[in-house]
Design a protein around this motif. Structure first.
Motif, mmCIF file in Angstrom:
data_model
loop_
_atom_site.group_PDB
_atom_site.id
_atom_site.type_symbol
_atom_site.label_atom_id
_atom_site.label_comp_id
_atom_site.label_asym_id
_atom_site.label_seq_id
_atom_site.Cartn_x
_atom_site.Cartn_y
_atom_site.Cartn_z
ATOM 1 N N ARG A 146 84.303 49.893 47.787
ATOM 2 C CA ARG A 146 84.642 49.176 46.558
ATOM 3 C C ARG A 146 85.738 48.150 46.826
ATOM 4 O O ARG A 146 85.715 47.048 46.291
ATOM 5 N N LEU A 147 86.700 48.510 47.685
ATOM 6 C CA LEU A 147 87.750 47.527 48.001
ATOM 7 C C LEU A 147 87.154 46.332 48.758
ATOM 8 O O LEU A 147 87.581 45.190 48.547
ATOM 9 N N CYS A 148 86.148 46.580 49.598
ATOM 10 C CA CYS A 148 85.459 45.458 50.270
ATOM 11 C C CYS A 148 84.864 44.524 49.220
ATOM 12 O O CYS A 148 84.931 43.295 49.348
ATOM 13 N N GLU A 149 84.286 45.118 48.170
ATOM 14 C CA GLU A 149 83.678 44.309 47.098
ATOM 15 C C GLU A 149 84.747 43.567 46.294
ATOM 16 O O GLU A 149 84.625 42.356 46.046
ATOM 17 N N PHE A 150 85.801 44.287 45.908
ATOM 18 C CA PHE A 150 86.894 43.634 45.170
ATOM 19 C C PHE A 150 87.485 42.493 45.993
ATOM 20 O O PHE A 150 87.828 41.438 45.465
ATOM 21 N N ASN A 151 87.600 42.726 47.299
ATOM 22 C CA ASN A 151 88.188 41.698 48.162
ATOM 23 C C ASN A 151 87.353 40.416 48.146
ATOM 24 O O ASN A 151 87.894 39.314 48.050
ATOM 25 N N ILE A 177 80.242 28.254 44.399
ATOM 26 C CA ILE A 177 80.908 29.258 45.226
ATOM 27 C C ILE A 177 80.222 30.596 44.967
ATOM 28 O O ILE A 177 79.956 30.940 43.809
ATOM 29 N N HIS A 178 79.929 31.325 46.027
ATOM 30 C CA HIS A 178 79.176 32.574 45.910
ATOM 31 C C HIS A 178 79.927 33.728 46.575
ATOM 32 O O HIS A 178 80.575 33.532 47.595
ATOM 33 N N GLY A 179 79.778 34.921 46.020
ATOM 34 C CA GLY A 179 80.361 36.121 46.621
ATOM 35 C C GLY A 179 79.266 37.072 47.091
ATOM 36 O O GLY A 179 78.467 37.552 46.285
ATOM 37 N N TRP A 180 79.243 37.319 48.385
ATOM 38 C CA TRP A 180 78.226 38.197 48.973
ATOM 39 C C TRP A 180 78.900 39.303 49.763
ATOM 40 O O TRP A 180 80.043 39.162 50.223
ATOM 41 N N ILE A 181 78.145 40.374 49.977
ATOM 42 C CA ILE A 181 78.642 41.423 50.865
ATOM 43 C C ILE A 181 77.482 41.911 51.737
ATOM 44 O O ILE A 181 76.355 42.016 51.278
ATOM 45 N N ASP A 191 74.145 40.119 46.865
ATOM 46 C CA ASP A 191 74.817 39.111 46.054
ATOM 47 C C ASP A 191 75.650 39.841 45.002
ATOM 48 O O ASP A 191 75.107 40.621 44.215
ATOM 49 N N LEU A 192 76.950 39.615 44.999
ATOM 50 C CA LEU A 192 77.812 40.305 44.026
ATOM 51 C C LEU A 192 77.798 39.619 42.656
ATOM 52 O O LEU A 192 78.548 39.979 41.760
ATOM 53 N N ALA A 208 82.714 39.183 34.401
ATOM 54 C CA ALA A 208 81.341 39.702 34.447
ATOM 55 C C ALA A 208 81.052 40.351 35.799
ATOM 56 O O ALA A 208 80.389 41.394 35.869
ATOM 57 N N ALA A 209 81.569 39.747 36.875
ATOM 58 C CA ALA A 209 81.337 40.303 38.220
ATOM 59 C C ALA A 209 81.994 41.676 38.349
ATOM 60 O O ALA A 209 81.417 42.607 38.916
ATOM 61 N N LEU A 210 83.200 41.823 37.789
ATOM 62 C CA LEU A 210 83.882 43.117 37.850
ATOM 63 C C LEU A 210 83.131 44.164 37.022
ATOM 64 O O LEU A 210 82.940 45.308 37.457
ATOM 65 N N ASP A 211 82.668 43.776 35.835
ATOM 66 C CA ASP A 211 81.880 44.694 34.987
ATOM 67 C C ASP A 211 80.627 45.136 35.716
ATOM 68 O O ASP A 211 80.261 46.308 35.703
#
Ligand code: CO
Length: 217
Positions: A146-151, A177-181, A191-192, A208-211
């Motif tokens: 989860r911290l990897c995702e929050f980061n 800008i995109h957030g991926w893991i 895709d986050l 919305a991303a955090l929710d």
């Protein structure tokens, strides 16, 4: 000192294979690069940017550092971003983190490594920002994931806040800008769903991303 002849040999074989497939490839590429994407990822040897997304040389502009951190005073990262956005006019900036990130794990555990502690302090700031959500997760591995995702989410916000990106948006330049893991264990990108293509969207997309993260698991 032993030479790295085995790597030079591999390079020769690779260049020959590319030439066989496409005899003009290197000549064409030497004229110019026009990548559409800037990749900001972790230095981890298991997360090779081009390979993961199946892109050949010339298609991906890359910046990597430990734990894919975007710091507003990091001249190295800012220079890469400025060149990518202002000169190459990339259309997309991808911040790609990965599960099982040693830097993130060290930041979570508060491990002492040395000089790197100062760099990983930025990830500890992320940890502190989301301390309540992290404390609610059972188990060290899911908590680190989860911290990897929050980061990733926080670093995407940092990209959006740079003068480089804000000025590009102000002048109407198309830029998302995109957030991926990335999963080390399955080779797949997730895709986050934190994609921002205008300054005014940052706040609502962030929430919305955090929710979405907390609903997903
Ligand atoms: Co990593």
């Amino acid at each position: 000192m032993k030479s790295l002849q085995h790597l030079i040999d591999r390079n020769r074989a690779w260049a020959e294979a590319v030439n066989r497939r496409d005899p003009d490839f290197f000549e064409r590429l030497a004229q110019q690069q026009s990548p559409q994407y800037l990749w900001i990822g972790c230095s981890d040897s298991r997360v090779p940017a081009n390979e993961i997304v199946g892109l050949p040389p010339g298609e991906l502009f890359v910046h990597r550092n430990v734990a894919n951190v975007v710091v507003h005073t990091d001249l190295n990262c800012l220079t890469v971003m400025q060149f990518a956005v202002d000169v190459l006019k990339v259309r997309h900036i991808i911040v790609c983190g990965h599960y099982g990130c040693s830097g993130v794990r060290a930041a979570l555990a508060g491990e002492k490594i040395g000089l790197s502690d100062n760099w990983l302090r930025h990830v500890q700031d992320v940890r502190e920002r989301h301390s309540a959500a992290l404390a609610a997760i059972d188990g060290a591995v899911p908590r680190a994931s989860r911290l990897c995702e929050f980061n990733v989410i926080e670093q995407v916000t940092h990209v959006c806040q740079t003068s480089i990106v804000r000025e590009a948006w102000d002048r109407g330049q198309p830029l998302a800008i995109h957030g991926w893991i990335y999963g080390l264990d399955n080779g797949l990108v997730r895709d986050l769903e934190y994609t921002v293509s205008a300054g005014g969207e940052v706040g609502s997309r962030y929430a919305a991303a955090l929710d979405n993260l907390t609903a997903a698991r």
